[in-house]
Design a protein around this motif. Structure first.
Motif, short mmCIF file in Angstrom:
data_model
loop_
_atom_site.label_atom_id
_atom_site.label_comp_id
_atom_site.label_asym_id
_atom_site.label_seq_id
_atom_site.Cartn_x
_atom_site.Cartn_y
_atom_site.Cartn_z
N GLN A 50 8.16 -18.89 15.82
CA GLN A 50 7.01 -19.59 16.36
C GLN A 50 6.48 -20.56 15.31
O GLN A 50 6.79 -20.45 14.13
N PRO A 52 3.26 -22.16 13.12
CA PRO A 52 2.10 -21.52 12.49
C PRO A 52 0.84 -21.53 13.35
O PRO A 52 -0.04 -20.69 13.17
N ALA A 53 0.75 -22.47 14.30
CA ALA A 53 -0.44 -22.54 15.14
C ALA A 53 -0.46 -21.47 16.23
O ALA A 53 -1.51 -21.22 16.82
N THR A 54 0.68 -20.85 16.50
CA THR A 54 0.74 -19.83 17.55
C THR A 54 1.12 -18.45 17.02
O THR A 54 1.00 -17.47 17.75
N ALA A 55 1.59 -18.37 15.79
CA ALA A 55 1.97 -17.08 15.21
C ALA A 55 0.71 -16.31 14.81
O ALA A 55 -0.21 -16.87 14.20
N HIS A 56 0.68 -15.04 15.14
CA HIS A 56 -0.46 -14.18 14.80
C HIS A 56 0.03 -13.05 13.89
O HIS A 56 0.47 -12.00 14.37
N ASP A 132 -7.92 -12.02 14.75
CA ASP A 132 -7.21 -12.82 15.75
C ASP A 132 -6.74 -14.16 15.19
O ASP A 132 -6.29 -15.03 15.95
N ALA A 133 -6.80 -14.35 13.90
CA ALA A 133 -6.43 -15.63 13.29
C ALA A 133 -4.92 -15.87 13.37
O ALA A 133 -4.11 -14.94 13.35
N THR A 134 -4.55 -17.13 13.42
CA THR A 134 -3.15 -17.53 13.39
C THR A 134 -2.73 -17.78 11.94
O THR A 134 -3.55 -17.78 11.01
N THR A 135 -1.43 -18.01 11.76
CA THR A 135 -0.95 -18.37 10.43
C THR A 135 -1.56 -19.68 9.96
O THR A 135 -1.86 -19.85 8.77
N ASP A 137 -4.51 -20.70 10.61
CA ASP A 137 -5.85 -20.36 10.14
C ASP A 137 -5.79 -19.78 8.72
O ASP A 137 -6.61 -20.11 7.86
N GLU A 184 3.70 -25.43 18.67
CA GLU A 184 3.96 -24.26 19.51
C GLU A 184 5.41 -23.82 19.38
O GLU A 184 5.79 -22.76 19.83
#
Length: 225
Positions: A50, A52-56, A132-135, A137, A184
């Motif tokens: 994924q 970084p904007a969608t990876a959690h 709940d932050a993404t990579t 973030d 994404e």
């Protein structure tokens, strides 16, 4: 004395070898200059599936970024350091409602740097962010400024590089065609479609093979006569 002749089969093999060499010699080394995104799985880096904007990531995860020139995920350069979560986040105590993510940031080599720029030294950082932050973030918490292009492709970490974003590199010459891909997806730019041999070269090889086959037939006919 009769002139020495190559056996027909050897001639065919030689023709095929020359044809293959022509194809290999025609392909130019090319790739994209970009930040690749990695997950640490056990003792190995794995190319992230994924962006970084969608990876959690979870608390305790180790993730990495590497700036380099590569054609695709198969030959992408991994971060050169292999830190553990304990090494990076030992001095960052856990907090309720937050998670800790260990990040390895490898700014690459001078050979992969855009013209006129010098890559900073590689470093690690422990990002403590909401659960709940993404990579992305986590990265923003420890490595500002970040820069993205209009397609949300990560272009710069900690301000490096100062310009450019996923541009194509062919040999030592950069083109002006940026690789646009949504965050994404993975951080890998799109592949080009012109990396294979040209139709002209393939036709030439086919002609060589045809001539070689004819030589085999003539040789067999002489033996029968």
């Amino acid at each position: 004395m009769k002139p020495h002749r190559l056996p027909a089969v050897t001639g065919l093999a030689l023709a095929l070898t020359l044809g293959a060499g022509a194809v290999a010699g025609s392909a130019e080394a090319s790739g994209y200059r970009y930040w690749s995104f990695w997950d640490r799985q056990g003792t190995a880096w794995t190319y992230a599936t994924q962006g970084p904007a969608t990876a959690h990531p979870s608390d305790g995860d180790v993730q990495g970024f590497r700036f380099a020139v590569s054609a695709d995920s198969k030959d992408a350069a991994t971060p050169r350091s292999a830190p553990t979560f304990a090494q990076v986040c030992a001095s960052t105590p856990a907090k309720p409602g937050r998670k800790r993510v260990a990040l390895a940031l490898d700014f690459g080599t001078p050979q992969d740097a855009p013209g006129g720029e010098t890559p900073p030294a590689a470093r690690t950082a422990c990002a403590q962010v909401p659960e709940d932050a993404t990579t992305a973030d986590a990265l923003a918490a420890v490595a500002k400024p970040l820069r993205y292009n209009s397609a949300a492709l990560l272009c710069a970490i900690a301000g490096y590089p100062h310009a450019g974003c996923g541009e194509q590199v062919s040999g030592k010459t950069d083109t002006s065609k940026p690789a646009e891909q949504s965050a994404e997806q993975s951080a890998e730019p799109k592949k080009t479609s012109d990396s294979g041999p040209s139709l002209g070269l393939m036709a030439g090889i086919a002609a060589i093979v045809t001539l070689a086959a004819a030589a085999v037939w003539q040789s067999r006919r002489r033996h029968r006569d």
